[in-house]
Design an enzyme around this catalytic site. Structure first.
Site, short mmCIF file in Angstrom:
data_model
loop_
_atom_site.label_atom_id
_atom_site.label_comp_id
_atom_site.label_asym_id
_atom_site.label_seq_id
_atom_site.Cartn_x
_atom_site.Cartn_y
_atom_site.Cartn_z
N ASP A 21 0.83 -1.21 0.00
CA ASP A 21 0.00 0.00 0.00
C ASP A 21 0.87 1.26 0.00
O ASP A 21 1.96 1.28 0.58
CB ASP A 21 -0.90 -0.01 1.25
CG ASP A 21 -2.06 0.95 1.13
OD1 ASP A 21 -2.38 1.38 0.01
OD2 ASP A 21 -2.65 1.28 2.17
N HIS A 38 3.02 3.38 -8.98
CA HIS A 38 2.90 1.95 -9.26
C HIS A 38 4.15 1.44 -9.99
O HIS A 38 4.63 0.34 -9.69
CB HIS A 38 1.66 1.69 -10.11
CG HIS A 38 0.37 1.98 -9.39
ND1 HIS A 38 0.08 1.44 -8.15
CD2 HIS A 38 -0.69 2.76 -9.73
CE1 HIS A 38 -1.12 1.87 -7.76
NE2 HIS A 38 -1.60 2.67 -8.71
N LEU A 132 11.44 -20.30 -3.89
CA LEU A 132 10.35 -19.47 -3.38
C LEU A 132 9.10 -19.61 -4.26
O LEU A 132 9.18 -19.58 -5.49
CB LEU A 132 10.79 -18.00 -3.35
CG LEU A 132 9.71 -16.96 -3.02
CD1 LEU A 132 9.26 -17.08 -1.57
CD2 LEU A 132 10.22 -15.55 -3.31
#
Length: 245
Positions: A21, A38, A132
């Site tokens: 956020d 962004h 991962l």
């Protein structure tokens, strides 16, 4: 001693979830439009994915785009989708190089066709990687996920493949988007907001929550290590008392 050196490897979480956020506010502080935030947030994603891979974290789930985000201004949504396609296309080689497998959860049928195709291709190309597990929550809403799970279970009961008495917690979990993944032990939210915002509501039942004022484009490995050190200082009791642990 660095923050990373202070971490206790055997006490690291298997699964970290992050609400990324603050991109818009970061851009506004710099006099830029929200998309600028962004684009810069992508660098934070790269940095944190790398950091988790280096630590041996097994799962990292990133809340990239919520169902509610579709209600944002059209230009921002369009720009985000274009950024998504471009980023995926550019990162697949790096994911493979670092043995990272990509997964996507959410109502991805709502995504533009090109984004849908790029995601499917990236998941296919990385499916054999064993390091991962990078889970992207896209067009995701936890209430949608839970409702969808209930509908799917109801259909199985209706067609006779499942009996009501057979519906256990394990069966319910197997119908969630995250079937096969461990629940997150740690959830991080950046930018100073203290909400879960419809993210993994079922899965976060016993997660440790960590909130930071740092805006997502400024979040780096050192911030991650700080969150992990805070996590390692907590006592996870799961309803028991300290003496029972």
């Amino acid at each position: 001693m660095s923050l990373k050196e202070k971490l206790i490897p055997e006490r690291l979480p298997r699964h970290i979830a992050i609400i990324m956020d603050g991109n818009g506010r970061w851009a506004k502080e710099k006099g830029k439009d929200r998309l600028f935030g962004h684009y810069n947030g992508v660098e934070s994603v790269r940095n944190i994915v790398e950091g988790c891979a280096e630590l041996g974290i097994e799962y990292l789930t990133l809340y990239a785009f919520s169902t509610e985000n579709w209600d944002r201004p059209k230009d921002e949504v369009t720009g985000l989708m274009e950024l998504l396609v471009k980023t995926i296309r550019n990162e697949v080689a790096t994911l493979n190089k670092n043995n990272i497998r990509l997964h996507v959860i959410g109502n991805i049928s709502l995504l533009p066709q090109d984004a849908h195709e790029e995601l499917a291709e990236a998941c296919e190309e990385t499916k054999n990687n064993t390091g991962l597990n990078l889970v992207m929550a896209l067009s995701y809403s936890s209430r949608w996920e839970i409702l969808n799970t209930v509908k799917n279970i109801a259909n199985e009961v209706k067609n006779g493949s499942l009996k009501p008495g057979e519906i256990t917690e394990e069966v319910f979990q197997q119908h969630l988007c995250t079937a096969g993944f461990p629940d997150p032990e740690l959830m991080i939210r950046t930018s100073g907001e203290y909400r879960i915002s419809n993210f993994l509501l079922y899965q976060l039942a016993y997660s440790e929550l960590y909130f930071t004022e740092t805006l997502w484009p400024d979040f780096r490995k050192e911030n991650l290590y700080t969150a992990l050190l805070d996590y390692q200082m907590r006592e996870r009791r799961f309803g028991k008392i300290s003496e029972q642990l």
